[in-house]
Design a protein around this motif. Structure first.
Motif, PDB file in Angstrom:
ATOM      1  N   VAL A  34       0.832  -1.202   0.000  1.00 28.00           N
ATOM      2  CA  VAL A  34       0.000   0.000   0.000  1.00 28.00           C
ATOM      3  C   VAL A  34       0.869   1.255   0.000  1.00 28.00           C
ATOM      4  O   VAL A  34       0.590   2.223  -0.722  1.00 28.00           O
ATOM      5  CB  VAL A  34      -0.951  -0.013   1.222  1.00 28.00           C
ATOM      6  N   VAL A  35       1.935   1.252   0.800  1.00 25.05           N
ATOM      7  CA  VAL A  35       2.835   2.407   0.856  1.00 25.05           C
ATOM      8  C   VAL A  35       3.521   2.624  -0.491  1.00 25.05           C
ATOM      9  O   VAL A  35       3.562   3.751  -1.014  1.00 25.05           O
ATOM     10  CB  VAL A  35       3.883   2.219   1.967  1.00 25.05           C
ATOM     11  N   PHE A  36       4.062   1.561  -1.098  1.00 27.68           N
ATOM     12  CA  PHE A  36       4.728   1.679  -2.397  1.00 27.68           C
ATOM     13  C   PHE A  36       3.743   2.164  -3.465  1.00 27.68           C
ATOM     14  O   PHE A  36       4.093   3.011  -4.293  1.00 27.68           O
ATOM     15  CB  PHE A  36       5.323   0.334  -2.808  1.00 27.68           C
ATOM     16  N   ALA A  37       2.531   1.623  -3.439  1.00 28.92           N
ATOM     17  CA  ALA A  37       1.539   2.015  -4.442  1.00 28.92           C
ATOM     18  C   ALA A  37       1.154   3.481  -4.293  1.00 28.92           C
ATOM     19  O   ALA A  37       0.925   4.174  -5.288  1.00 28.92           O
ATOM     20  CB  ALA A  37       0.301   1.136  -4.317  1.00 28.92           C
ATOM     21  N   SER A  38       1.095   3.978  -3.048  1.00 27.61           N
ATOM     22  CA  SER A  38       0.677   5.364  -2.826  1.00 27.61           C
ATOM     23  C   SER A  38       1.696   6.363  -3.374  1.00 27.61           C
ATOM     24  O   SER A  38       1.335   7.491  -3.699  1.00 27.61           O
ATOM     25  CB  SER A  38       0.449   5.612  -1.339  1.00 27.61           C
ATOM     26  N   PHE A  39       2.976   5.957  -3.449  1.00 24.37           N
ATOM     27  CA  PHE A  39       4.022   6.845  -3.964  1.00 24.37           C
ATOM     28  C   PHE A  39       4.330   6.577  -5.439  1.00 24.37           C
ATOM     29  O   PHE A  39       5.281   7.152  -5.974  1.00 24.37           O
ATOM     30  CB  PHE A  39       5.312   6.676  -3.150  1.00 24.37           C
ATOM     31  N   SER A  40       3.560   5.714  -6.082  1.00 23.06           N
ATOM     32  CA  SER A  40       3.835   5.350  -7.468  1.00 23.06           C
ATOM     33  C   SER A  40       3.283   6.389  -8.436  1.00 23.06           C
ATOM     34  O   SER A  40       2.355   7.148  -8.111  1.00 23.06           O
ATOM     35  CB  SER A  40       3.229   3.979  -7.789  1.00 23.06           C
ATOM     36  N   TYR A  64      -1.002  12.200  -2.856  1.00 22.67           N
ATOM     37  CA  TYR A  64      -1.014  12.909  -1.572  1.00 22.67           C
ATOM     38  C   TYR A  64      -1.430  14.364  -1.723  1.00 22.67           C
ATOM     39  O   TYR A  64      -1.984  14.962  -0.795  1.00 22.67           O
ATOM     40  CB  TYR A  64       0.358  12.799  -0.908  1.00 22.67           C
ATOM     41  N   LYS A  65      -1.152  14.958  -2.902  1.00 19.73           N
ATOM     42  CA  LYS A  65      -1.627  16.321  -3.152  1.00 19.73           C
ATOM     43  C   LYS A  65      -3.150  16.375  -3.129  1.00 19.73           C
ATOM     44  O   LYS A  65      -3.750  17.313  -2.582  1.00 19.73           O
ATOM     45  CB  LYS A  65      -1.104  16.821  -4.499  1.00 19.73           C
ATOM     46  N   HIS A  66      -3.783  15.356  -3.710  1.00 19.29           N
ATOM     47  CA  HIS A  66      -5.243  15.317  -3.716  1.00 19.29           C
ATOM     48  C   HIS A  66      -5.793  14.967  -2.336  1.00 19.29           C
ATOM     49  O   HIS A  66      -6.870  15.433  -1.956  1.00 19.29           O
ATOM     50  CB  HIS A  66      -5.730  14.305  -4.751  1.00 19.29           C
ATOM     51  N   VAL A  67      -5.070  14.150  -1.580  1.00 19.48           N
ATOM     52  CA  VAL A  67      -5.543  13.766  -0.244  1.00 19.48           C
ATOM     53  C   VAL A  67      -5.577  14.972   0.683  1.00 19.48           C
ATOM     54  O   VAL A  67      -6.508  15.129   1.485  1.00 19.48           O
ATOM     55  CB  VAL A  67      -4.646  12.653   0.338  1.00 19.48           C
ATOM     56  N   SER A 239     -15.687   5.178  -9.832  1.00 16.15           N
ATOM     57  CA  SER A 239     -15.589   6.392 -10.638  1.00 16.15           C
ATOM     58  C   SER A 239     -14.638   7.366  -9.976  1.00 16.15           C
ATOM     59  O   SER A 239     -14.701   7.591  -8.780  1.00 16.15           O
ATOM     60  CB  SER A 239     -16.975   7.045 -10.784  1.00 16.15           C
ATOM     61  N   ALA A 240     -13.767   7.950 -10.744  1.00 12.49           N
ATOM     62  CA  ALA A 240     -12.801   8.909 -10.201  1.00 12.49           C
ATOM     63  C   ALA A 240     -13.362  10.323 -10.197  1.00 12.49           C
ATOM     64  O   ALA A 240     -12.741  11.227  -9.657  1.00 12.49           O
ATOM     65  CB  ALA A 240     -11.516   8.873 -11.016  1.00 12.49           C
ATOM     66  N   ASP A 241     -14.534  10.537 -10.786  1.00 10.62           N
ATOM     67  CA  ASP A 241     -15.074  11.888 -10.880  1.00 10.62           C
ATOM     68  C   ASP A 241     -15.371  12.468  -9.513  1.00 10.62           C
ATOM     69  O   ASP A 241     -15.310  13.678  -9.312  1.00 10.62           O
ATOM     70  CB  ASP A 241     -16.355  11.887 -11.726  1.00 10.62           C
ATOM     71  N   ALA A 242     -15.732  11.618  -8.529  1.00  2.00           N
ATOM     72  CA  ALA A 242     -16.037  12.110  -7.195  1.00  2.00           C
ATOM     73  C   ALA A 242     -14.780  12.399  -6.400  1.00  2.00           C
ATOM     74  O   ALA A 242     -14.844  12.980  -5.334  1.00  2.00           O
ATOM     75  CB  ALA A 242     -16.882  11.085  -6.435  1.00  2.00           C
ATOM     76  N   ILE A 243     -13.614  11.991  -6.926  1.00  4.75           N
ATOM     77  CA  ILE A 243     -12.381  12.134  -6.177  1.00  4.75           C
ATOM     78  C   ILE A 243     -11.509  13.232  -6.762  1.00  4.75           C
ATOM     79  O   ILE A 243     -10.972  14.062  -6.063  1.00  4.75           O
ATOM     80  CB  ILE A 243     -11.591  10.803  -6.182  1.00  4.75           C
ATOM     81  N   ILE A 259      -4.455   5.231  -7.200  1.00  7.42           N
ATOM     82  CA  ILE A 259      -3.358   5.648  -6.334  1.00  7.42           C
ATOM     83  C   ILE A 259      -3.888   6.408  -5.125  1.00  7.42           C
ATOM     84  O   ILE A 259      -3.381   6.263  -4.000  1.00  7.42           O
ATOM     85  CB  ILE A 259      -2.354   6.515  -7.127  1.00  7.42           C
ATOM     86  N   ILE A 260      -4.918   7.220  -5.330  1.00  9.44           N
ATOM     87  CA  ILE A 260      -5.498   7.995  -4.223  1.00  9.44           C
ATOM     88  C   ILE A 260      -6.068   7.067  -3.164  1.00  9.44           C
ATOM     89  O   ILE A 260      -6.017   7.351  -1.959  1.00  9.44           O
ATOM     90  CB  ILE A 260      -6.565   8.968  -4.761  1.00  9.44           C
ATOM     91  N   LYS A 261      -6.621   5.932  -3.571  1.00  9.14           N
ATOM     92  CA  LYS A 261      -7.125   4.954  -2.600  1.00  9.14           C
ATOM     93  C   LYS A 261      -6.023   4.541  -1.628  1.00  9.14           C
ATOM     94  O   LYS A 261      -6.200   4.543  -0.416  1.00  9.14           O
ATOM     95  CB  LYS A 261      -7.659   3.717  -3.316  1.00  9.14           C
ATOM     96  N   TYR A 262      -4.870   4.209  -2.184  1.00 15.60           N
ATOM     97  CA  TYR A 262      -3.766   3.748  -1.340  1.00 15.60           C
ATOM     98  C   TYR A 262      -3.229   4.887  -0.472  1.00 15.60           C
ATOM     99  O   TYR A 262      -2.884   4.672   0.701  1.00 15.60           O
ATOM    100  CB  TYR A 262      -2.653   3.164  -2.210  1.00 15.60           C
ATOM    101  N   ALA A 263      -3.127   6.087  -1.032  1.00 17.02           N
ATOM    102  CA  ALA A 263      -2.633   7.225  -0.252  1.00 17.02           C
ATOM    103  C   ALA A 263      -3.572   7.542   0.912  1.00 17.02           C
ATOM    104  O   ALA A 263      -3.125   7.861   2.020  1.00 17.02           O
ATOM    105  CB  ALA A 263      -2.480   8.450  -1.155  1.00 17.02           C
ATOM    106  N   THR A 264      -4.878   7.428   0.679  1.00 18.89           N
ATOM    107  CA  THR A 264      -5.842   7.685   1.740  1.00 18.89           C
ATOM    108  C   THR A 264      -5.740   6.645   2.843  1.00 18.89           C
ATOM    109  O   THR A 264      -5.857   6.965   4.033  1.00 18.89           O
ATOM    110  CB  THR A 264      -7.271   7.694   1.166  1.00 18.89           C
ATOM    111  N   ILE A 265      -5.513   5.402   2.479  1.00 19.96           N
ATOM    112  CA  ILE A 265      -5.338   4.345   3.481  1.00 19.96           C
ATOM    113  C   ILE A 265      -4.105   4.625   4.344  1.00 19.96           C
ATOM    114  O   ILE A 265      -4.144   4.483   5.578  1.00 19.96           O
ATOM    115  CB  ILE A 265      -5.219   2.971   2.797  1.00 19.96           C
TER     116      ILE A 265
END
Length: 294
Positions: A34-40, A64-67, A239-243, A259-265
């Protein structure tokens, strides 16, 4: 005289360490993934086969910018408010309730204990609970998150048992010197019950951090949503439109959403992982002191 370790014993220890290390890697790898995926990089990550990831696929902080902007940042701030304020309220109520139930000579102490313990096994149900909060006018307010679930019966019983282990002679001596019940509680009993207090504090903080059902039931305004509701939306929606509000091809948007999913986790898990090691040493002693009465 120190006995020499035999060859069979040494071999067993080596195999045991290898086996435990293997189990540790299996348990740790999902978090590392999850950590590696969030920085990918989103475009490189979406091309990955998703089986094994030993390093970030490229490197990007876009997720992380979007988070930390927009609704996710407000959700993170709301969660911090609920955790800090909710834990403070819960600890205060737990202290007061545990003190009353732990001291000798209080009127109706046993019947009151039975009534409180009754709530551990029976409740009115979700619909009466919602109607009650609605009649109190707390729907779509922060109070609906902070007050209805403020007191946990199990935590108060554990705290009560810890408070009861404090010698009564200390309380009597303090009262002879003019100390009030509040002085006895906050200056004598609580400092002598630090282990149990630390454990119960962590229980409340973790519960508040992970709490999402009351927010789902009582909150309507998105500006009051905790991070967990936004995380739930992200994990459930395809859908990514809500994110994200970004142009480009659908593949790029989908990759960024993934990627945002993993960063949020990572963001929602990191605070608990940081705090836990500092209070871990209190777990055994705190629960044993608060859970066993001799």
């Amino acid at each position: 005289m120190v006995e020499r370790e035999s060859g069979a014993s040494r071999l067993f220890n080596i195999l045991n360490y290898v086996f435990l290390a293997f189990i540790g890697i299996i348990c740790l790898y999902p978090f590392l993934y999850v950590v590696f995926a969030s920085f990918s990089d989103p475009n490189q990550f979406i091309k990955h086969d998703f089986t094994v990831l030993w390093a970030p696929a490229g490197f990007s902080l876009e997720a992380y910018k979007h988070v930390f902007t927009g609704e996710l940042s407000s959700g993170y701030m709301n969660t911090l408010i609920y955790v800090v304020a909710g834990t403070a309220i819960s600890m205060l109520l737990t202290f007061l309730g545990a003190y009353v139930l732990s001291r000798k000579g209080y009127l109706l102490k046993k019947p009151l204990t039975m009534v409180i313990m009754f709530t551990m096994y029976f409740n009115g149900g979700m619909i009466p609970f919602y109607l009650w909060i609605n009649q109190l006018g707390m729907v779509d307010t922060r109070w609906a998150i902070l007050l209805p679930t403020a007191l946990n019966t199990y935590n108060m019983i554990v705290m009560r048992t810890a408070f009861a282990s404090v010698p009564e002679s200390l309380i009597e001596a303090a009262k002879l010197d003019g100390a009030s019940d509040f002085t006895c509680l906050f200056r004598i009993i609580i400092p002598l019950s630090k282990a149990t207090v630390a454990v119960v504090l962590l229980f409340y903080a973790v519960a508040r951090w992970n709490e999402w059902l009351p927010a789902t039931m009582f909150l309507r305004s998105r500006e009051l949503y905790p991070l967990q509701l936004f995380l739930r939306e992200i994990l459930l929606t395809s859908s990514a439109d809500a994110i994200v509000n970004t142009g480009g091809e659908a593949t790029n948007v989908t990759a960024l959403a993934e990627i945002i999913k993993y960063a949020t986790i990572v963001v929602s898990t990191l605070p608990i992982l940081v705090v836990y090691p500092f209070v871990q040493k209190y777990f055994v002693s705190g629960v044993m002191i608060g859970g066993v009465k001799e």
